[in-house]
Design a protein around this motif. Structure first.
Motif, PDB file in Angstrom:
ATOM      1  N   TRP A  35      61.712  26.944  19.890  1.00 33.90           N
ATOM      2  CA  TRP A  35      61.871  25.728  20.453  1.00 33.90           C
ATOM      3  C   TRP A  35      63.511  25.282  21.087  1.00 33.90           C
ATOM      4  N   ALA A  36      64.413  25.813  20.239  1.00 33.87           N
ATOM      5  CA  ALA A  36      65.948  25.536  20.406  1.00 33.87           C
ATOM      6  C   ALA A  36      66.372  26.075  21.630  1.00 33.87           C
ATOM      7  N   SER A  37      65.955  27.210  21.805  1.00 35.23           N
ATOM      8  CA  SER A  37      66.708  28.075  22.665  1.00 35.23           C
ATOM      9  C   SER A  37      65.830  28.035  24.222  1.00 35.23           C
ATOM     10  N   LYS A  38      66.671  27.430  25.340  1.00 32.67           N
ATOM     11  CA  LYS A  38      66.004  27.356  26.446  1.00 32.67           C
ATOM     12  C   LYS A  38      66.429  28.951  27.208  1.00 32.67           C
ATOM     13  N   VAL A  42      72.576  25.326  18.364  1.00 33.09           N
ATOM     14  CA  VAL A  42      72.632  24.692  16.952  1.00 33.09           C
ATOM     15  C   VAL A  42      72.465  23.390  16.951  1.00 33.09           C
ATOM     16  N   ASN A  43      72.824  22.555  17.795  1.00 36.54           N
ATOM     17  CA  ASN A  43      72.824  21.016  17.526  1.00 36.54           C
ATOM     18  C   ASN A  43      71.379  20.780  17.696  1.00 36.54           C
ATOM     19  N   ARG A  44      70.733  21.321  18.870  1.00 32.67           N
ATOM     20  CA  ARG A  44      69.343  21.145  19.201  1.00 32.67           C
ATOM     21  C   ARG A  44      68.283  21.675  18.058  1.00 32.67           C
ATOM     22  N   LEU A  45      68.977  22.536  17.195  1.00 31.72           N
ATOM     23  CA  LEU A  45      68.034  23.263  16.149  1.00 31.72           C
ATOM     24  C   LEU A  45      67.989  22.151  15.005  1.00 31.72           C
ATOM     25  N   ASP A  46      69.158  21.610  14.772  1.00 32.15           N
ATOM     26  CA  ASP A  46      69.271  20.603  13.577  1.00 32.15           C
ATOM     27  C   ASP A  46      68.170  19.641  14.090  1.00 32.15           C
ATOM     28  N   LYS A  47      68.249  18.736  15.089  1.00 33.03           N
ATOM     29  CA  LYS A  47      67.442  17.727  15.532  1.00 33.03           C
ATOM     30  C   LYS A  47      65.965  18.345  15.372  1.00 33.03           C
ATOM     31  N   LEU A  48      65.604  19.579  15.865  1.00 37.01           N
ATOM     32  CA  LEU A  48      64.099  20.020  15.825  1.00 37.01           C
ATOM     33  C   LEU A  48      64.003  20.099  14.500  1.00 37.01           C
ATOM     34  N   GLU A  49      64.681  20.531  13.495  1.00 35.91           N
ATOM     35  CA  GLU A  49      64.337  20.645  11.916  1.00 35.91           C
ATOM     36  C   GLU A  49      63.939  19.147  11.295  1.00 35.91           C
ATOM     37  N   ILE A  94      72.322  28.568  30.950  1.00 30.20           N
ATOM     38  CA  ILE A  94      73.495  28.206  30.698  1.00 30.20           C
ATOM     39  C   ILE A  94      73.708  27.184  29.679  1.00 30.20           C
ATOM     40  N   VAL A  95      74.260  27.494  28.547  1.00 34.15           N
ATOM     41  CA  VAL A  95      74.457  26.334  27.476  1.00 34.15           C
ATOM     42  C   VAL A  95      75.954  26.452  27.016  1.00 34.15           C
ATOM     43  N   GLY A  96      76.344  25.010  26.278  1.00 31.68           N
ATOM     44  CA  GLY A  96      77.500  24.742  25.931  1.00 31.68           C
ATOM     45  C   GLY A  96      77.852  25.496  24.621  1.00 31.68           C
ATOM     46  N   GLU A  97      78.948  25.218  24.200  1.00 33.23           N
ATOM     47  CA  GLU A  97      79.460  25.695  22.714  1.00 33.23           C
ATOM     48  C   GLU A  97      78.611  24.866  21.700  1.00 33.23           C
ATOM     49  N   GLY A  98      77.893  25.208  20.940  1.00 29.83           N
ATOM     50  CA  GLY A  98      77.169  24.822  19.861  1.00 29.83           C
ATOM     51  C   GLY A  98      75.864  23.991  20.262  1.00 29.83           C
TER      52      GLY A  98
END
Length: 240
Positions: A160-163, A174-181, A167-171
């Motif tokens: 879910w977290a990885s598009k 991980v920030n998206r992963l925390d919200k999904l958790e 292109i992604v910004g630094e962090g």
């Protein structure tokens, strides 16, 4: 000592490469390939899928191959521009070879444009390789769901977290992963943008390494017009 005896010795860091100049890099002769079995059209099974099951089982049971499911997967755009990457083979069914990925990734976009792919398994430790060429199709949602739920929760959240391929910004991931958790907890649903692809083979080659580069190569070619669920094959030996 003969040249063959020299090449059969394990390479050292100093002997693997030569760098004659700052811009040149040369790979030096290295150890000989050596398999004890004899690979021929007469020794293989009638179906390449059955032959692959046998070889994959042997690769796993050898306890020498670190990651037998790792494959190089090549796809291309509709205009023929290729790309390759390492992915993990996950299942083999009666139709073909299955891997799972994000359906918005570069590989998936290219498959949508040009539904053909090539795969290569290379089991260096036992001097064997398998090459697959075929048409690509999506597996059923049920099959994707079954595999998705077998993954660790962290990997489910990661899907879910990885598009993937964007292109992604630094962090950012991980920030998206925390919200999904926080959102899903331990019950993570199957994303509608994630699932399996199946490579339905039209050609499969088995390669067995031999000294002096005189390798055994056996190729299966699907008989044109034979059905996907019960294909017929011609089997030939190829020159090394």
């Amino acid at each position: 000592m003969t040249q063959q005896e020299q090449e059969s010795e394990p390479p050292t860091t100093e002997s693997v490469i030569s760098q004659p100049s700052a811009t040149e890099l040369k790979v030096l002769p290295h150890r000989q390939y050596q398999t004890t079995d004899s690979l021929s059209p007469q020794s293989v099974l009638p179906s390449p899928l059955d032959q692959f099951r046998l070889w994959f089982k042997q690769a796993v049971e050898s306890n020498k191959v670190t990651e037998p499911e790792a494959i190089s997967l090549s796809t291309s755009t509709s205009s023929g521009i290729p790309s390759a990457r390492m992915v993990l083979f996950k299942q083999l069914d009666s139709r073909g070879f299955i891997f799972f990925t994000n359906y918005t990734s570069r590989k998936s976009r290219e498959i949508e444009e040009n539904p053909w792919a090539a795969m290569v398994f290379y089991w260096k430790e036992i001097h064997r390789s398998v090459r697959v060429l075929g048409r690509v199709e999506k597996v059923s949602e049920e099959q994707s769901y079954e595999y998705f739920k077998s993954r660790p929760v962290g990997s489910q959240l990661g899907a879910w977290a990885s598009k993937q391929s964007s292109i992604v910004g630094e962090g950012e991931v991980v920030n998206r992963l925390d919200k999904l958790e926080e959102r899903f907890g331990a019950e993570v649903p199957l994303p509608d943008f994630w699932g399996g692809w199946r490579v339905v083979p039209t050609e499969v080659e088995f390669w067995s390494g031999k000294p002096s580069r005189l390798h055994d190569r056996v190729r299966y070619l699907r008989v044109e017009g034979s059905p996907d669920d019960n294909p017929q094959w011609t089997i030939d030996r190829l020159a090394p």
